[in-house]
Every structure is written in C-alpha cells, then in structure tokens.
Design a protein around this motif. Structure first.
Motif, PDB file in Angstrom:
ATOM      1  N   SER A   1      17.316   2.811 -11.683  1.00  0.00           N
ATOM      2  CA  SER A   1      15.266   3.366 -11.271  1.00  0.00           C
ATOM      3  C   SER A   1      14.446   4.000 -12.689  1.00  0.00           C
ATOM      4  O   SER A   1      13.302   4.184 -12.347  1.00  0.00           O
ATOM      5  N   ILE A   2      15.509   4.662 -13.748  1.00  0.00           N
ATOM      6  CA  ILE A   2      15.189   5.326 -14.717  1.00  0.00           C
ATOM      7  C   ILE A   2      15.204   5.000 -16.350  1.00  0.00           C
ATOM      8  O   ILE A   2      16.772   4.956 -16.318  1.00  0.00           O
TER       9      ILE A   2
ATOM     10  N   LYS B   1      10.054  15.086  -2.260  1.00  0.00           N
ATOM     11  CA  LYS B   1      10.661  14.413  -1.200  1.00  0.00           C
ATOM     12  C   LYS B   1      10.771  13.102  -0.450  1.00  0.00           C
ATOM     13  O   LYS B   1      11.449  12.548  -0.066  1.00  0.00           O
ATOM     14  N   THR B   2       9.901  12.738  -1.088  1.00  0.00           N
ATOM     15  CA  THR B   2       9.807  10.866  -0.966  1.00  0.00           C
ATOM     16  C   THR B   2      10.134   9.995  -2.348  1.00  0.00           C
ATOM     17  O   THR B   2      11.038   8.626  -1.663  1.00  0.00           O
ATOM     18  N   THR B   3       9.793  10.394  -3.909  1.00  0.00           N
ATOM     19  CA  THR B   3      10.694   9.838  -4.108  1.00  0.00           C
ATOM     20  C   THR B   3      11.948  10.172  -4.374  1.00  0.00           C
ATOM     21  O   THR B   3      13.191   9.120  -5.376  1.00  0.00           O
ATOM     22  N   ARG B   4      12.417  11.019  -4.177  1.00  0.00           N
ATOM     23  CA  ARG B   4      14.613  11.620  -4.461  1.00  0.00           C
ATOM     24  C   ARG B   4      15.213  10.675  -4.589  1.00  0.00           C
ATOM     25  O   ARG B   4      15.562   9.765  -5.559  1.00  0.00           O
ATOM     26  N   LYS B   5      15.079   9.867  -3.179  1.00  0.00           N
ATOM     27  CA  LYS B   5      16.298   8.576  -3.541  1.00  0.00           C
ATOM     28  C   LYS B   5      16.045   7.362  -3.686  1.00  0.00           C
ATOM     29  O   LYS B   5      17.007   7.131  -3.944  1.00  0.00           O
ATOM     30  N   PHE B   6      15.180   7.114  -4.321  1.00  0.00           N
ATOM     31  CA  PHE B   6      14.663   6.135  -5.039  1.00  0.00           C
ATOM     32  C   PHE B   6      15.175   6.354  -6.399  1.00  0.00           C
ATOM     33  O   PHE B   6      15.243   5.580  -7.227  1.00  0.00           O
TER      34      PHE B   6
ATOM     35  N   PRO C   1       9.637  -0.536  -6.893  1.00  0.00           N
ATOM     36  CA  PRO C   1      10.552  -0.357  -6.319  1.00  0.00           C
ATOM     37  C   PRO C   1      10.697  -1.968  -5.091  1.00  0.00           C
ATOM     38  O   PRO C   1       9.836  -2.102  -5.295  1.00  0.00           O
ATOM     39  N   GLN C   2      12.514  -1.910  -5.121  1.00  0.00           N
ATOM     40  CA  GLN C   2      12.173  -3.394  -4.077  1.00  0.00           C
ATOM     41  C   GLN C   2      12.970  -2.840  -2.695  1.00  0.00           C
ATOM     42  O   GLN C   2      13.249  -1.820  -2.576  1.00  0.00           O
ATOM     43  N   GLU C   3      12.562  -3.651  -2.010  1.00  0.00           N
ATOM     44  CA  GLU C   3      13.305  -3.561  -0.360  1.00  0.00           C
ATOM     45  C   GLU C   3      13.444  -2.292   0.580  1.00  0.00           C
ATOM     46  O   GLU C   3      12.008  -2.428   0.802  1.00  0.00           O
ATOM     47  N   GLU C   4      13.953  -1.372   0.071  1.00  0.00           N
ATOM     48  CA  GLU C   4      14.033  -0.528   1.179  1.00  0.00           C
ATOM     49  C   GLU C   4      12.637   0.762   0.728  1.00  0.00           C
ATOM     50  O   GLU C   4      12.564   1.259   1.380  1.00  0.00           O
TER      51      GLU C   4
ATOM     52  N   THR D   1       9.796  -0.412  -0.802  1.00  0.00           N
ATOM     53  CA  THR D   1       8.583  -0.834  -1.300  1.00  0.00           C
ATOM     54  C   THR D   1       7.316  -0.335  -0.766  1.00  0.00           C
ATOM     55  O   THR D   1       6.333  -0.039  -1.654  1.00  0.00           O
ATOM     56  N   GLN D   2       8.108   0.968   0.180  1.00  0.00           N
ATOM     57  CA  GLN D   2       6.893   2.184   1.118  1.00  0.00           C
ATOM     58  C   GLN D   2       6.501   2.672  -0.689  1.00  0.00           C
ATOM     59  O   GLN D   2       4.932   3.492   0.194  1.00  0.00           O
ATOM     60  N   LEU D   3       6.693   2.952  -1.319  1.00  0.00           N
ATOM     61  CA  LEU D   3       6.681   4.157  -2.293  1.00  0.00           C
ATOM     62  C   LEU D   3       5.972   3.434  -3.133  1.00  0.00           C
ATOM     63  O   LEU D   3       5.183   4.390  -4.426  1.00  0.00           O
ATOM     64  N   GLY D   4       4.861   2.245  -2.826  1.00  0.00           N
ATOM     65  CA  GLY D   4       3.950   2.015  -3.749  1.00  0.00           C
ATOM     66  C   GLY D   4       3.152   1.976  -3.896  1.00  0.00           C
ATOM     67  O   GLY D   4       2.623   3.377  -5.082  1.00  0.00           O
ATOM     68  N   LYS D   5       2.456   2.623  -2.912  1.00  0.00           N
ATOM     69  CA  LYS D   5       1.000   3.907  -2.893  1.00  0.00           C
ATOM     70  C   LYS D   5       1.649   4.823  -3.551  1.00  0.00           C
ATOM     71  O   LYS D   5       0.744   5.532  -4.299  1.00  0.00           O
ATOM     72  N   GLU D   6       2.731   5.871  -3.072  1.00  0.00           N
ATOM     73  CA  GLU D   6       2.736   7.336  -3.847  1.00  0.00           C
ATOM     74  C   GLU D   6       2.945   6.904  -5.072  1.00  0.00           C
ATOM     75  O   GLU D   6       2.718   7.793  -6.092  1.00  0.00           O
ATOM     76  N   LEU D   7       3.202   5.798  -6.193  1.00  0.00           N
ATOM     77  CA  LEU D   7       4.140   6.104  -7.295  1.00  0.00           C
ATOM     78  C   LEU D   7       3.205   5.244  -7.834  1.00  0.00           C
ATOM     79  O   LEU D   7       2.580   4.785 -10.047  1.00  0.00           O
TER      80      LEU D   7
END
Length: 709
Positions: A214-215, A203-208, A223-226, A228-234
C-alpha cells in the motif's frame, strides 16, 4: 612528509606561484602565531591577482567559471584576494583549502586525490575534496553511520524494546504499516509538512495502510476490493515526495523500517483540550515521548530543502540541483570547490524556522541532513559532508581536530548534555537550566507554529528529556525550580507556553539561574490552578514558602508567610472566585507573597546602562534609589511613575573562597516581578529585576495573594 603537487600545469604568470599553495599543508599552529609566520614566509607575496586569462591558464579558467555569475565581476580587472582556510588538523598537520574572494563571493578549492604521506608512513586523504554527483553515494552514508556507531557519545539512550506506548513503523521492504517489532532498528524522518494534502494515518485509513504494497516509492497504491470506499477519503491526497524519497533511502542503506509522524501516529481529532487544542489518545501517548522515539532511532533524516513535504531528498534520485560544485583540472590533478560552511544552507532553511522540527534534531543522536547541493552527516561527536574528505578526523576528544563549522555556536541550542562528563561539584539543575534548557528555549521560541496551541506539544519531548535533571514540569517550567525560572529577561506572562513570541535578539529569553545550590534560594508559596471535570477550579501546590528564610530578613510582615491549616481553606479559596472569571483559568498562578510600589525615573543608571533608575518614593533622591529596571524599548509606553511589584524569591551567592570570613547571606539578592493589574484581581508580569535586600527594605510591603495569569 610527502606532498604530491600538480604536474604539467598550464598557468599564467600570475598563477604560477599558486600551484604549490593549492595543495600545501602547514604544520599545526603553535603558540605565537606560527601559522601566520609560515604563511608570510612561504606565500607572503601572493596576496591577490588582478586580471585573469581563462583562455591560456587552467587556474584562471576555474576562477572564471566560479565568479562569472557574480554581479560586478570583470575578468579583465577585478581583484581576486587569496588566502588559505583551515579544514582540520591531524598528526601535527594543518589541512587547508586555498580560498579566492571576489565581489563578495568565495571559492575554496581542494584536490580530489590523496596528497599526503605523514612522517610515520600513513597515507592520509587530507586536504582533499570530493565530487558531489547528481546521485548521492549510499556507501559513503553507510560508512558515516558505521563510524558513528563506534562513538561512545552517540550511543542511543533508548531502545524500542522499552517502549510502553503503541508504536508503528513503515516496513520499506513490504511497503506497509506494521506494529514495531521488539527492539526494532529504524530511521526517523524530520520534515516540513507545508500545505501539501498528505495521506494521514487515521481510523479510516489504518487497515488499508497495513496492507502489503500500500505504501511504496511510487506513492499510495490505489484502493481496491473492500477498500474502494476509501476513494473519497483519499481524494486529492498523496504520499509526499519527501516520504517516498525517505523510503527509497532506507532501501539504499539496507534499513528496513522508517518512522514518520503523519503515517505512524493516528491523526484523528477525537477531543478538544482546555487550551483549545484538538488531539487523541495516540498523540497524547506519543508526543510526550518524542525524546524516546527520536532518541532510539539509528538515524534521523532531515529534509532541510524546500518549503513543504514535496521538496524531496535531493540526491536520492538523480537531481540537477546538486550540480553547483565548481570542477576543474590543473595539470594532472582535478580540483573541486568545497563549501566554507556546509551547514550554512541548513540554518537558512524553512526547516530551521519551524517549531516542531526543533526537538527532532535535539533529541536525535545522529542526523543525515539533505540540502539542495549536498548531504551532511552530523552526530553528537562530529560532522562530515560529501564535498570534504575528512573522515580521517574522527577524534571526539580533540575538539580542535574537527572542522570549524562542526563547532558552530548555532549548534549549541541543539545539543543534549553529556552528564557523564560533569564534575561531582556541579549543581546539575543550575548548569542544565543555564547551559541547555535556557538555550533550547531561546532557539525554539523564535520558530513558527501553524497552530499556536501546539506550543507545548512541540516542546514536550524536550521537557521529557529534561525530567531526569529537573523533575516534573508545570506549563513548561520545572516544578522543583519554579520560582527560580519565573525570571526570564523579557516581559511576558508567567509561562512561556502562554504566548506567541516575537523577541528581538537583544531581548532573548534568559532564565538566568544564578544560584549554585538550593540552600542559597528562598521561595514564596505558589499554587497552580486546574479545572476539574465538573468545571470547578482546584489549586495545586507547586512550591511551599520558605518561612524561616523570609523571617531571617526581618522586614516582611510576618502574616504574609505564616503557613497553617487556615491558609489553604481561606485566602486561596477566596482567590478562586477571581480565578474562575478568567477565560483560561488553568493558566493562572496563585502566589502568596508581599507587594509594594516602586517609582521609575526617566534617568538611566549610568551612561553605560540602559536600565532606568528605580526609587522607593516619588522624590527621586539618591538615598531612595533602590536599583534599576531595564525595559525593552517596545514596552516603554508601559512605564509609569508608579509600578507594582511582587516578590517571588531571594538568594545569596554563598561564601566566596577568596573572602572566607564574609558572606552575602544577610544582604541577599531579592527577585521582584513588576506586575500590571488587568482586571478581576488578576495581574500580568511586565518585567523582572533583582536588587539587594538592603535596598528594597526601604519599600513599604504588604501581604498579598496575587493571581498571576
């Protein structure tokens, strides 16, 4: 028939006579060992060579290159045996490779150029090998796919336009995750995850992951802009090389969409099931539909080299691991080594040991198998490989025309039935259980699972593919043939899904469905248990007792099989109190049947049998002998003089056309489970055995409601 032979060959005296054998082709064998006769008459004196001279002989130079790395090989005195090995048959010709054997190693050589013109003038690339380069040829793979799509037996049974569940694909052109377009054509990937920390769809990575770019073949876009908060998740997670190579492969084959489980199924763990497995609605919707997902794919790519998802697909990029082929020149012809069995590495791979990968092969119509040395194409009709030039053999109706390795017995458990070829007289469920379902489980249950509670999930697609033949399943057993399938030949709990198997080869799973028609089978009543939302336990009827069938035997206590309204609300309800004490009540069966005791002797039935003699009393006299029970050696300590048995069914084979006036209906076979009480009124199954009614009637039977866990 015109055969081109090497010209201007530089050969030693030993090898001079071998020049023609390297490219020769015999007539297809006829009855009476015609091929052996041809070999003896033509090459009978060329059985071996001893002492090679690589400095002065072109063939010896090739042999030196092939065998020098083999321990114990000495070019001066090692004996090298010579034979020929059949590759395929076509238009009355047997196409062979010249094979050399030394120190336990084999080398089969075939020429690169087309060498045969048939009597009808057709040029055939027969008896030829191919270079296996550091980079695979995508045009060859495309040719294989185009040929296969014309095979009637390889046409997909499903289409993505019929999917009734959420379905996503990787768009390899735009580098993003997309909702699958209607009736989309896609490649599926089958690989071993291993311990690699992969990027997962959740659910967290889906939009990115749905963002363009992205792939990619290079990996995950930062990840950039909105986002960037995925950095910790990834953090520390990667798109593994195998997936990146599969993306590149799709681009090379001009296929736009790729499906892979880690990026196309939501991996969040939302809730825990009663069996302890964590899952989510997305998995519950798609995992049982693996038969449709893999069955609708245009191609399933199998990463069968390496031990994890970073092993990649050798040959998609230039790879030094694909340079083991032996190449040499004799005169004006180039010869290359061809594999004796191109799939041999596949059977030894980590991929072949994993339980999840089993159904991914089974449910796909065509496979592109990546091995460390080459790529093999396999479909429901035939197989081709990079090092063999055998595409001209493409006749699914002529089994003997295809190479022997494509008919390997090891492929049998990985095949779906072609029901269009079944005779009208076949009882399909019996045939399906014996010839397919049974073999699937033999293969699947020898494989490994990281999460043991996934055992049913990993086989769900195979069960879905079985629904059309056997109907619904309960804990991996077909409801309509539930009692018949309780009798596999190794002693474990009632369902194969409740046990991690470690089965020796002689103790293989075997349902052994012996009945030709349901009319010949008689069942007891069986109820499954399920847990309600309030924690209570409810019975679910699986099979109804065949009362008339049992009454015909005239020896069981009649109350055991009376069916009336009181039965549902009395005896099973009393048993529920026992069932509720189990830590896994949903894994129990409630069986209304009869029980007795048998007595086991240490004597074998005969010097040819491993079965122990079984008696109806403790005196072990011949008149009380009722048959034999085969206990696997590792369960010998469970054997006691007195063992409890319950009956789950009986059957007779039916009239035999050889003796139309005789039938075994009045002396049927009785299926018995040997059970062991484990406390709280519950039992576990040790083993099953079959004996005749005339024998077991010697036992004293009593009614029982057995709780079998």
């Amino acid at each position: 028939m015109l055969i081109q032979r090497p010209n201007s060959a530089v050969l030693c005296p030993h090898c001079t006579n071998l020049a023609s054998l390297l490219v020769d082709i015999s007539q297809t064998p006829k009855p009476g060992n015609a091929h052996t006769k041809w070999w003896d008459e033509t090459y009978g004196k060329i059985r071996s060579i001893q002492g090679i001279t690589p400095d002065t002989c072109q063939l010896c130079r090739i042999l030196q290159r092939a065998f020098a790395r083999i321990p114990g090989f000495n070019p001066a005195d090692t004996k090298i045996n010579i034979s020929n090995r059949t590759l395929a048959k076509y238009k009355g010709l047997e196409h062979s490779a010249c094979e050399f054997q030394a120190c336990g190693a084999r080398l089969a050589l075939a020429p690169i150029i087309p060498v045969v013109k048939t009597d009808d003038g057709e040029d055939v690339h027969a008896f030829t090998g191919r270079f296996v380069l550091k980079f695979m040829n995508p045009l060859l793979t495309r040719n294989w796919m185009d040929r296969c799509e014309k095979h009637a037996g390889c046409r997909p049974d499903h289409s993505s336009k019929d999917f009734d569940f959420p379905f996503r694909l990787i768009d390899v052109q735009k580098g993003r995750l997309v909702e699958a377009p209607a009736d989309s054509r896609y490649v599926a990937l089958s690989y071993v995850w291993g311990s690699v920390k992969q990027v997962l769809l959740n659910k967290t990575t889906r939009k990115f992951l749905e963002q363009e770019g992205s792939i990619s073949v290079s990996g995950l876009k930062e990840p950039q802009e909105e986002y960037t908060q995925l950095g910790k998740e990834l953090e520390g997670r990667v798109i593994p090389r195998t997936i990146r190579d599969a993306i590149l492969l799709c681009q090379l084959l001009n296929e736009r969409y790729l499906w892979t489980d880690s990026l196309c199924i939501l991996q969040d763990d939302d809730f825990q099931e009663r069996n302890g497995a964590w899952t989510n609605a997305d998995k519950l919707a798609q995992i049982p539909k693996m038969d449709i997902i893999y069955g609708a794919s245009v191609l399933t790519v199998i990463a069968a080299c390496g031990t994890d998802s970073n092993a990649g697909l050798p040959g998609v990029h230039i790879s030094d691991t694909r340079t083991t082929q032996v190449v040499g020149k004799i005169g004006d012809q180039i010869f290359v080594s061809v594999a004796e069995d191109p799939l041999d590495e596949f059977w030894r791979s980590k991929w072949s040991e994993r339980a999840w990968t089993f159904q991914e092969f089974l449910l796909s119509k065509r496979h592109l198998i990546f091995l460390s040395e080459q790529v093999v194409f396999h479909c429901s009709t035939i197989s081709w490989s990079e090092d063999h030039s055998l595409e001209y053999v493409d006749d699914p109706e002529t089994v003997m025309a295809v190479p022997a390795w494509t008919r390997s017995y090891r492929l049998r458990p990985l095949q779906l039935p072609d029901t269009s070829k079944l005779l009208p007289s076949n009882f399909v469920p019996a045939l399906f259980i014996n010839e397919y379902y049974n073999l699937w489980l033999k293969d699947f249950l020898k494989r490994q699972l990281t999460v043991t509670s996934d055992i049913l999930f990993a086989f769900d697609g195979a069960l879905s593919a079985s629904n059309r033949h056997l109907g619904r399943f309960y804990h991996g057993l077909p409801v309509e043939y539930f009692c018949e399938c309780l009798h596999w030949l190794v002693g474990l709990p009632w369902s194969w899904t409740g046990w991690m198997w470690d089965v020796a080869s002689f103790e293989e799973f075997n349902t052994n469905y012996q009945r030709k028609t349901p009319a010949h089978w008689c069942r007891v009543g069986v109820w499954g248990t399920k847990v309600l939302t309030d924690g209570d336990v409810e019975l679910w009827k699986i099979s109804s007792p065949d009362v008339k069938g049992w009454e015909r035997l005239e020896f069981f206590p009649s109350p055991a099989f009376q069916v009336d309204d009181e039965f549902i609300i009395s005896e099973p309800q009393n048993s529920l109190e026992i069932v509720k004490k189990s830590s896994i009540p949903s894994n129990c069966l409630v069986i209304k049947t009869v029980t007795s005791f048998v007595y086991i002797s240490s004597e074998r039935q005969s010097k040819w049998s491993a079965a122990l003699q079984t008696f109806s009393s403790t005196d072990f006299t011949p008149e009380n002998l009722i048959g034999g029970i085969h206990f696997p050696n590792k369960w010998q300590d469970k054997i006691k003089d007195r063992l409890q048995v319950i009956i789950t069914g009986s059957y007779f084979y039916g009239p035999d056309p050889r003796w139309p006036d005789k039938t075994d209906e009045m002396d049927p076979m009785i299926d018995c489970l040997v059970v062991e009480p484990v406390g709280d009124g519950q039992m576990e199954r040790l083993i099953s055995f079959v004996t005749r009614f005339s024998q077991v009637r010697k036992l004293v039977w009593a009614p029982i409601v057995a709780v079998l866990r």
